[in-house]
Design an enzyme around this catalytic site. Structure first.
Site, PDB file in Angstrom:
ATOM      1  N   CYS A   1       0.809  -1.223   0.000  1.00  0.00           N
ATOM      2  CA  CYS A   1       0.000   0.000   0.000  1.00  0.00           C
ATOM      3  C   CYS A   1       0.840   1.271   0.000  1.00  0.00           C
ATOM      4  O   CYS A   1       0.298   2.358  -0.150  1.00  0.00           O
ATOM      5  CB  CYS A   1      -0.909   0.017   1.231  1.00  0.00           C
TER       6      CYS A   1
ATOM      7  N   CYS B   1      -1.249  -5.038   7.010  1.00  0.00           N
ATOM      8  CA  CYS B   1      -0.947  -3.866   7.832  1.00  0.00           C
ATOM      9  C   CYS B   1      -0.214  -4.272   9.110  1.00  0.00           C
ATOM     10  O   CYS B   1       0.601  -3.505   9.623  1.00  0.00           O
ATOM     11  CB  CYS B   1      -2.217  -3.114   8.190  1.00  0.00           C
TER      12      CYS B   1
END
Ligand code: FES
Length: 121
Positions: free
Chosen positions: A33, A102
């Site tokens: 990301c 994440c």
């Protein structure tokens, strides 16, 4: 889609900020990301006595790094190296599958901070 625990750590992140005169600093970027994470550690007798994080990341990145700092504080460096993204997710009562990457960011930054400390000492 997020557990209460994730929301709590997102809204009230623990150990957010920077440590002056940190003994080790780890910075990693997430290839998935493009988000960034920085972890600072203070070490005494091979133990993490203080830890802080900064992130330019999503809500899950904030919650996972907050959790990583809580898990790592007070642990020896070897114990802290064993914290996995699954430990982080489990302690947060789960993360949506799309957000699992994440938690890598947080545990990788912790590992990088420990490696940095070991390089310096
Ligand atoms: Fe980038 Fe979560 S989407 S760290």
């Amino acid at each position: 889609m997020y557990s209460e625990k994730v929301m709590d750590h997102f809204m009230n992140p623990r150990n957010l900020g920077e440590l002056e005169n940190a003994d080790g600093v780890g910075e990693v970027g997430n290839p998935t990301c493009g988000d960034l994470m920085k972890i600072f550690i203070k070490v005494e007798n091979d133990k993490i006595i203080d830890i802080k994080f900064q992130t330019f990341g999503c809500g899950a990145a904030i919650a996972t790094s907050s959790m990583v700092t809580e898990l790592a504080k007070g642990k020896s460096l070897d114990e802290a190296l064993e914290i996995t993204r699954d430990d982080v997710a489990t302690n947060l009562e789960g993360l949506p599958p799309l957000k699992m990457h994440c938690s890598n960011l947080a545990s990788d930054a912790l590992r990088a901070a420990i490696e940095d400390y070991r390089k310096r000492h």
